[in-house]
Design a protein around this motif. Structure first.
Motif, PDB file in Angstrom:
ATOM      1  N   PRO A  50       0.842  -1.234  -0.059  1.00 15.42           N
ATOM      2  CA  PRO A  50       0.103   0.011  -0.191  1.00 15.42           C
ATOM      3  C   PRO A  50       1.010   1.086  -0.060  1.00 15.42           C
ATOM      4  CG  PRO A  50      -0.956  -1.627   1.712  1.00 15.42           C
ATOM      5  CD  PRO A  50       0.337  -1.982   1.208  1.00 15.42           C
ATOM      6  N   ASN A  51       2.038   1.137   0.685  1.00 14.34           N
ATOM      7  CA  ASN A  51       2.824   2.538   0.705  1.00 14.34           C
ATOM      8  C   ASN A  51       3.323   2.801  -0.627  1.00 14.34           C
ATOM      9  OD1 ASN A  51       2.653   2.628   3.531  1.00 14.34           O
ATOM     10  ND2 ASN A  51       4.516   1.537   4.098  1.00 14.34           N
ATOM     11  N   LEU A  52       3.869   1.558  -1.416  1.00 13.85           N
ATOM     12  CA  LEU A  52       4.218   1.996  -2.792  1.00 13.85           C
ATOM     13  C   LEU A  52       3.203   2.488  -3.417  1.00 13.85           C
ATOM     14  CD1 LEU A  52       6.509   1.370  -5.214  1.00 13.85           C
ATOM     15  CD2 LEU A  52       5.123  -0.993  -5.468  1.00 13.85           C
ATOM     16  N   ILE A  53       2.157   2.074  -3.542  1.00 17.90           N
ATOM     17  CA  ILE A  53       0.997   2.497  -4.507  1.00 17.90           C
ATOM     18  C   ILE A  53       0.737   4.225  -3.929  1.00 17.90           C
ATOM     19  CG2 ILE A  53      -1.471   2.497  -4.746  1.00 17.90           C
ATOM     20  CD1 ILE A  53       0.388   0.441  -6.171  1.00 17.90           C
ATOM     21  N   GLU A  54       0.598   4.363  -2.484  1.00 18.04           N
ATOM     22  CA  GLU A  54       0.396   5.478  -2.149  1.00 18.04           C
ATOM     23  C   GLU A  54       1.491   6.581  -2.527  1.00 18.04           C
ATOM     24  OE1 GLU A  54       0.347   8.057   2.134  1.00 18.04           O
ATOM     25  OE2 GLU A  54      -0.233   5.975   2.046  1.00 18.04           O
ATOM     26  N   LYS A  55       2.815   6.264  -2.642  1.00 17.68           N
ATOM     27  CA  LYS A  55       3.916   7.146  -3.164  1.00 17.68           C
ATOM     28  C   LYS A  55       3.645   7.541  -4.752  1.00 17.68           C
ATOM     29  CE  LYS A  55       7.533   5.640   0.108  1.00 17.68           C
ATOM     30  NZ  LYS A  55       8.620   4.985   0.210  1.00 17.68           N
ATOM     31  N   ILE A  56       3.390   6.409  -5.706  1.00 14.07           N
ATOM     32  CA  ILE A  56       3.169   6.503  -6.842  1.00 14.07           C
ATOM     33  C   ILE A  56       2.051   7.545  -7.218  1.00 14.07           C
ATOM     34  CG2 ILE A  56       2.379   5.375  -8.857  1.00 14.07           C
ATOM     35  CD1 ILE A  56       3.894   2.852  -7.938  1.00 14.07           C
ATOM     36  N   LEU A  57       0.936   7.397  -6.243  1.00 18.31           N
ATOM     37  CA  LEU A  57      -0.373   8.103  -6.648  1.00 18.31           C
ATOM     38  C   LEU A  57       0.053   9.496  -6.285  1.00 18.31           C
ATOM     39  CD1 LEU A  57      -3.094   5.804  -5.500  1.00 18.31           C
ATOM     40  CD2 LEU A  57      -3.057   6.972  -7.552  1.00 18.31           C
ATOM     41  N   TYR A  58       0.637  10.109  -5.282  1.00 17.23           N
ATOM     42  CA  TYR A  58       1.138  11.234  -4.846  1.00 17.23           C
ATOM     43  C   TYR A  58       1.799  11.580  -5.910  1.00 17.23           C
ATOM     44  CZ  TYR A  58      -0.786  11.507   0.050  1.00 17.23           C
ATOM     45  OH  TYR A  58      -1.916  11.531   0.715  1.00 17.23           O
ATOM     46  N   CYS A  59       2.786  11.047  -6.502  1.00 17.94           N
ATOM     47  CA  CYS A  59       3.757  11.683  -7.519  1.00 17.94           C
ATOM     48  C   CYS A  59       2.881  11.925  -8.854  1.00 17.94           C
ATOM     49  CB  CYS A  59       4.577  10.560  -8.090  1.00 17.94           C
ATOM     50  SG  CYS A  59       6.019  10.447  -6.998  1.00 17.94           S
TER      51      CYS A  59
END
Length: 351
Positions: free
Chosen positions: A68-77
């Protein structure tokens, strides 16, 4: 084995290409959303929408066995890239009754507001403080002026010249003060101008690439109804408005000035008074220590030291606060001398 590796990498390249296409399609949709927001005078930043997206996608990622942390980082970018696009386009003009906005400045913040207001289709005149000081055609300059924005870092002697010229402003003109020395300016301007006055303190620096989610303190001084639209205009830019009353505002400014001033004194004693150049001394310390931005601090406060002393002492109550501050400092020094680690730690614990 090498052949299998090439096949797998080719498959990854195909997926990467598809990923780029998907991101591009998303950004195209974002542009369409931006047009609708602009048309209906909606802010760029929608915290509820952003929170909903992140929360939902984290859950979906977890179900698929993806971090979930990976997806959150990608989405924020991706989301931040969308915000960058929003910042580059023109904004909706909220108040069509505003004829011309005059900005008096000698710093980057004044020029930042000029850029944002022009992007919002307002007519803006900007005058550097030195030119304003010698301008004798002040009555002509103030014709058709609806708002004067003062964003300055100056020393005390220039206040009287500025105040004298502001006396000629129309009574219904709004004055907006954006400065680290608002408390002095507000006190003096309030005496000569009974029209609308707003104090602003940006809680961001102009090095930030993304303006979205950055906050600005707003203090209503006189006739707040006259500039509520200006606050909404800043919200459209993406800024978060934090309203604060004059008592808390002055307290905040005092604490900020005291923080800078005490920091300057400490480094002046331990660093600046030494024979070695400051740059050489700082190079001996770790990165976190250098992150305190001592170079601009030294330049700013040594240049206008008298100004910041006056800022701290503008109120009689500040003397008591300074004494309390010194008492606390002495207590901490005593604890350090006695090596009472637990007592020092307890000071920083909140009840």
């Amino acid at each position: 084995m090498l052949k299998k590796l090439i096949i797998l990498r080719n498959k990854i390249d195909i997926l990467d290409k598809k990923l780029l296409e998907i991101i591009n399609k998303r950004l195209i949709l974002v542009k369409k959303v931006g047009i609708i927001k602009n048309k209906h005078k909606l802010p760029i930043y929608d915290p509820k929408r952003e929170k909903y997206i992140i929360k939902r996608k984290r859950k979906e990622a977890k179900k698929k066995g993806i971090s979930p942390n990976l997806i959150e980082k990608i989405l924020y970018c991706i989301i931040n890239e969308s915000y960058l696009y929003e910042q580059k386009k023109n904004f909706k003009k909220l108040n069509s009754d505003i004829l011309t906005i005059l900005i008096i400045t000698n710093n980057k913040m004044g020029h930042f507001f000029k850029k944002m207001l022009i992007m919002s289709n307002y007519s803006v005149i900007i005058i550097e403080l030195e030119n304003f000081k010698v301008n004798n055609n002040i009555n002509d300059l103030f014709l058709n002026i609806s708002i004067v924005i003062i964003s300055i870092n100056i020393s005390i002697p220039y206040f009287d010249i500025l105040i004298y010229k502001l006396k000629k402003l129309p009574k219904n003109c709004t004055i907006i003060i954006i400065s680290s020395i608002e408390n002095i300016l507000i006190k003096k301007i309030s005496k000569i101008h009974k029209g609308p006055i707003l104090g602003l303190y940006p809680l961001f620096n102009l090095k930030s690439i993304i303006l979205i989610k950055k906050s600005i303190l707003c203090c209503f001084i006189h006739k707040s109804k006259s500039y509520i639209w200006f606050l909404k205009q800043m919200e459209i830019w993406g800024l978060k408005i934090k309203n604060i009353d004059i008592i808390k505002y002055n307290k905040f400014l005092f604490l900020k000035s005291l923080q800078y001033f005490s920091t300057l004194i400490i480094y002046n004693i331990f660093l600046l008074k030494k024979n070695e150049p400051l740059e050489k001394q700082l190079s001996l310390f770790s990165i976190p220590f250098c992150d305190l931005n001592l170079f601009p601090l030294k330049k700013k406060f040594l240049k206008d030291l008298k100004l910041y002393i006056n800022t701290i002492l503008f109120s009689n109550s500040n003397e008591k606060n300074i004494r309390k501050y010194l008492i606390h400092m002495n207590n901490i020094i005593n604890l350090i001398q006695k090596k009472k680690i637990k007592e020092i730690i307890n000071i920083f614990k909140y009840n």
